[in-house]
Enzyme design. Sequence first.
Site, short mmCIF file in Angstrom:
data_model
loop_
_atom_site.label_atom_id
_atom_site.label_comp_id
_atom_site.label_asym_id
_atom_site.label_seq_id
_atom_site.Cartn_x
_atom_site.Cartn_y
_atom_site.Cartn_z
N SER A 189 0.82 -1.22 0.00
CA SER A 189 0.00 0.00 0.00
C SER A 189 0.85 1.27 0.00
O SER A 189 0.34 2.37 -0.19
CB SER A 189 -0.92 0.01 1.23
OG SER A 189 -0.11 0.03 2.40
N GLY A 190 2.14 1.11 0.22
CA GLY A 190 3.01 2.30 0.30
C GLY A 190 3.44 2.79 -1.07
O GLY A 190 3.03 2.25 -2.11
N TYR A 191 4.28 3.81 -1.07
CA TYR A 191 4.71 4.40 -2.35
C TYR A 191 5.67 3.51 -3.13
O TYR A 191 5.55 3.35 -4.33
CB TYR A 191 5.34 5.78 -2.12
CG TYR A 191 4.33 6.84 -1.80
CD1 TYR A 191 2.99 6.72 -2.16
CD2 TYR A 191 4.71 8.01 -1.13
CE1 TYR A 191 2.07 7.70 -1.87
CE2 TYR A 191 3.79 9.00 -0.84
CZ TYR A 191 2.47 8.85 -1.21
OH TYR A 191 1.57 9.83 -0.92
N CYS A 250 17.32 5.91 -1.51
CA CYS A 250 17.22 6.64 -2.78
C CYS A 250 18.31 7.71 -2.90
O CYS A 250 18.93 7.87 -3.96
CB CYS A 250 15.84 7.24 -2.93
SG CYS A 250 15.28 8.22 -1.52
N ASN A 259 13.37 8.75 -7.28
CA ASN A 259 13.57 8.07 -5.99
C ASN A 259 12.74 6.80 -5.87
O ASN A 259 13.14 5.84 -5.20
CB ASN A 259 13.25 9.01 -4.82
CG ASN A 259 11.88 9.62 -4.93
OD1 ASN A 259 11.61 10.40 -5.84
ND2 ASN A 259 11.00 9.28 -4.00
N1 NAP Z 1 9.99 6.49 -0.71
C1 NAP Z 1 11.17 6.35 -1.28
O1 NAP Z 1 11.56 7.16 -2.15
C2 NAP Z 1 12.08 5.22 -0.91
C3 NAP Z 1 13.20 4.98 -1.70
C4 NAP Z 1 14.07 3.92 -1.35
C5 NAP Z 1 13.78 3.13 -0.26
N2 NAP Z 1 12.69 3.40 0.50
C6 NAP Z 1 12.45 2.52 1.64
O2 NAP Z 1 11.38 1.64 1.26
C7 NAP Z 1 10.58 1.33 2.40
C8 NAP Z 1 9.14 1.72 2.10
O3 NAP Z 1 9.10 3.13 1.83
P1 NAP Z 1 7.79 3.82 1.31
O4 NAP Z 1 8.19 5.20 0.92
O5 NAP Z 1 7.08 2.96 0.33
O6 NAP Z 1 6.94 3.90 2.66
P2 NAP Z 1 5.37 4.06 2.85
O7 NAP Z 1 4.81 4.75 1.66
O8 NAP Z 1 5.17 4.65 4.18
O9 NAP Z 1 4.85 2.56 2.83
C9 NAP Z 1 5.24 1.61 3.76
C10 NAP Z 1 4.13 0.59 3.89
O10 NAP Z 1 4.56 -0.38 4.84
C11 NAP Z 1 3.48 -0.79 5.66
N3 NAP Z 1 3.96 -0.78 7.04
C12 NAP Z 1 4.23 0.29 7.82
N4 NAP Z 1 4.66 -0.09 9.04
C13 NAP Z 1 4.68 -1.46 9.02
C14 NAP Z 1 5.00 -2.46 9.97
N5 NAP Z 1 5.42 -2.12 11.20
N6 NAP Z 1 4.88 -3.75 9.62
C15 NAP Z 1 4.45 -4.11 8.37
N7 NAP Z 1 4.11 -3.20 7.43
C16 NAP Z 1 4.22 -1.90 7.76
C17 NAP Z 1 2.35 0.20 5.47
O11 NAP Z 1 1.26 -0.49 4.91
P3 NAP Z 1 -0.02 -0.93 5.79
O12 NAP Z 1 -0.15 0.04 6.92
O13 NAP Z 1 -1.11 -0.84 4.78
O14 NAP Z 1 0.30 -2.32 6.24
C18 NAP Z 1 2.87 1.21 4.45
O15 NAP Z 1 1.96 1.47 3.40
C19 NAP Z 1 11.17 2.12 3.58
O16 NAP Z 1 11.99 1.28 4.31
C20 NAP Z 1 11.97 3.23 2.89
O17 NAP Z 1 13.05 3.67 3.66
C21 NAP Z 1 11.83 4.41 0.20
#
Ligand code: NAP
Length: 349
Positions: A9-11, A148, A316
């Site tokens: 559900s996340g980005y 990123c 990113n």
């Molecule tokens: N955004 C970027 O540009 C980027 C780039 C490189 C790496 N990352 C890394 O990729 C990962 C995800 O980033 P994102 O930007 O996609 O974050 P996000 O949009 O906040 O999505 C994370 C998802 O993980 C789930 N979640 C949150 N806490 C959790 C927990 N304790 N246990 C299980 N599921 C959980 C949530 O879904 P539900 O609440 O629906 O379960 C949420 O939708 C992070 O570790 C981030 O550092 C991000």
Amino acid sequence: MRTGVIGASGYTGGDLVRLLLFHPKAELTCVTSRQFSGKYLSSVHPNLRGITQIKFEEFNVNKISDRCDYIFLGVPHRASMNIVPQLLETGVKIIDLSADFRIKNLETYEYYYGKHEHPELLGKSIYGISELHKEEIKKANLVSCPGCLASSAILGAAPMIGSGAVDLERIVIDSKVGSSASGREFSLSTHHPERANIVRPYKATNHRHTAEMEQELSEVAGKQVKIAFSAHAVDMVRGILTTIHLFLEKELTEKEVWGLFREFYNDEPFIRIIKQKTGIYRLPDPKVIVGTNYCDIGFEIDEHMPRVVVLSALDNLIKGAAGQAVQCMNLMEGIDETTGLKFPGIHPY
Ligand SMILES: NC(=O)c1ccc[n+]([C@@H]2O[C@H](COP(=O)([O-])OP(=O)(O)OC[C@H]3O[C@@H](n4cnc5c(N)ncnc54)[C@H](OP(=O)(O)O)[C@@H]3O)[C@@H](O)[C@H]2O)c1
């Protein structure tokens, strides 16, 4: 390849499922979410309306691993560290986008992220930057994709780090990043009236990604490098522009610097060296790479203060996250690493 996404559900999860649904060799068999279990994927990611009928489900290690060859984790750091060990036991291949297994040194990890529950796995993951660790990724069971900002910094700096011409104890890196880098969870700092129209120095010092930049660039250099890193939030949704100041200890001509970049990246399919004499897009620009798996890299030589200024731009959520992760899966599977990833961005955007 049967694939699943945890935290879909996340980005990053959203871009992973988008790429996997159109990947010619992959099938998306499960997507998990705690909040949206039972709901259609398109109820959270409206760009997928009419494209898939798959629904979110709760995370259950046995149910999921039975249906997947590859599992991607798009969950926050500290959440991944407890899920990965369970998945590893099932024999499924794992590509983790969080920071939990990126840093090999426990003390460094704990300085930036707090206590690690599974330090025994720190040395077992491969850092998922395809341009640096291709052969190791091909054999890996656990790949830990870079942050990123770290992706753009490492890809931009690496070709010159081993040249012998750069001061390795005084590398200055400055990134500008769009709002999607902080994920889908909202806070006051990401609330539109506070986040719009900004150039905000949100982490002028002590940014966590410094650790992985130093880890990877030290490996390229063959000795410890030191990085001064600052990050700024700017008024974009996607994209990063990273400016890298490499101070020269010996003179380098433009031809020599070109040679270093060409030699280092040779035929890398997602690295484009951008350095044009005319036009408005003479150097890398996030506007050009948004929506793609490319990292555009360019440079200028400053004779006034002897340094090479390297510019590196990527999306990113794609080359900095989901695209890089799919590129790793392709390598792990032994197929062309560009499969499902070779498309241009949109122009104008
Ligand atoms: N955004 C970027 O540009 C980027 C780039 C490189 C790496 N990352 C890394 O990729 C990962 C995800 O980033 P994102 O930007 O996609 O974050 P996000 O949009 O906040 O999505 C994370 C998802 O993980 C789930 N979640 C949150 N806490 C959790 C927990 N304790 N246990 C299980 N599921 C959980 C949530 O879904 P539900 O609440 O629906 O379960 C949420 O939708 C992070 O570790 C981030 O550092 C991000």
